[in-house]
Design an enzyme around this catalytic site. Structure first.
Site, PDB file in Angstrom:
ATOM      1  CB  CYS A 128      -1.051  -0.061   1.196  1.00  0.00           C
ATOM      2  SG  CYS A 128      -0.186  -0.449   2.877  1.00  0.00           S
ATOM      3  CG  HIS A 235      -0.897   3.844   4.850  1.00  0.00           C
ATOM      4  ND1 HIS A 235      -1.417   3.562   6.064  1.00  0.00           N
ATOM      5  CD2 HIS A 235      -0.352   2.788   4.211  1.00  0.00           C
ATOM      6  CE1 HIS A 235      -1.421   2.520   6.242  1.00  0.00           C
ATOM      7  NE2 HIS A 235      -0.841   1.757   5.206  1.00  0.00           N
TER       8      HIS A 235
END
Length: 327
Positions: A128, A235
């Site tokens: 990711c 994130h």
């Protein structure tokens, strides 16, 4: 019309596969859902139709399936992706099992879509954090040629799946963690995945090796420090880049503004910069805090934020499937 399968349908990413497939309205004739025996029999509604999760077995792919989206962990992918591939299914795998296999393309559609068609039945979805990082780095490399990259990540608990979210919730209640080695509530853990003999974690090693593979620069100097933070989702990454040529910030900003999949949020005088809460639920990569690094020649800093469950996993895989369908 296509027949699609989801392996790991009961998980966090599996559920997001379903949401993204429905939102993007892919031409699906039949959708098959697979998971472990614990989840078999559960009902899921997709486009108004009730589907039942089946237990994943070696016989699951003994039917017409065009594309299978896997998100059930590396061990499951190592066992079942070759079985599916041997039966004519193209597997898009979200685990780390195949990412560094030289015969398996590692793809971010905004960066290297041409690699999708170099597959031998399996296509790997990157980590990711890598996905959201290489989207701007590819443009930067094309313009100024990257010499070195330094990653510092601030990764949400959803990156650990439902168990990570539960640990954060336990911390709110003053309970001890069950997934992380220390409480994540009101804390930052410089520890994602296992530690290696060289002092790096597997997460840090993934970012380093995957970036090199996707950008086609196998010897590019990269270092990373990956930190788990008490954020539910999204994130955030600080990226420091050393370049061959001096960066033109206005040129780079203009390039970002014109690029699909990127949203430039860079107006610091009005407190505009990418935030995890703003990126959550969206498929774009958000970029801001662009500035020169005056501590070295041709240095650049940028702040990159994305929804790690969507663009960092499910959406990236579905985008790959879309390209396969259009071809």
């Amino acid at each position: 019309m296509y027949n699609i399968a989801i392996v790991g349908a009961s998980g966090l990413v599996g559920g997001t596969f379903l949401k993204v497939l429905e939102e993007r309205n892919l031409p699906i004739e039949n959708l098959y859902l697979f998971a472990s025996s614990r989840s078999a029999g559960k009902e899921i509604v997709f486009k108004g139709k009730t589907l039942i999760i089946e237990e994943l077995t070696s016989a699951s792919f003994d039917r017409k399936i065009d594309i299978a989206l896997f998100s059930a962990g590396g061990d499951i992918s190592k066992k079942y992706a070759p079985i599916a591939s041997a039966k004519g299914v193209i597997v898009v795998d979200n685990s780390s099992a195949w990412r560094m296999d030289k015969n398996v393309p590692l793809v971010v559609p905004e960066v290297n879509p041409e690699d999708i068609f170099k597959n031998n039945g399996i296509i790997a979805n990157p980590n990711c954090s890598t996905i959201q990082s290489v989207v701007p780095l590819k443009l930067i490399d094309d313009l100024y040629t990257i010499k070195r990259v330094v990653y510092s990540t601030y990764q949400a608990v959803s990156g650990s799946g439902i168990k990570g979210i539960e640990d954060l919730e336990r911390g709110f209640k003053g309970e001890e963690p069950k997934t992380y080695p220390h409480p994540i509530f009101n804390n930052c853990l410089p520890h994602i995945d296992l530690f290696l003999d060289n002092g790096y974690t597997k997460e840090e090693e993934k970012m380093i090796n995957e970036t090199r593979k996707i950008l086609g620069k196998e010897n590019l100097p990269i270092t990373a420090t990956c930190v788990r933070v008490p954020v539910l989702n999204g994130h955030s990454i600080s990226i420091n880049v050393e370049l061959e040529k001096e960066v033109d910030l206005e040129e780079l900003k203009a390039k970002f503004r014109k690029t699909d999949g990127i949203v430039l949020e860079d107006d610091v005088l009005n407190n505009v910069y990418p935030l995890a809460v703003s990126a959550t639920g969206k498929d774009e990569v958000f970029i801001g805090r662009l500035r020169k690094d005056y501590s070295l020649k041709n240095g650049l800093n940028l702040w990159v934020v994305a929804d790690n469950i969507r663009k960092g996993a499910a959406t990236n895989a579905v985008q790959i499937a879309e390209i396969l369908m259009k071809k």
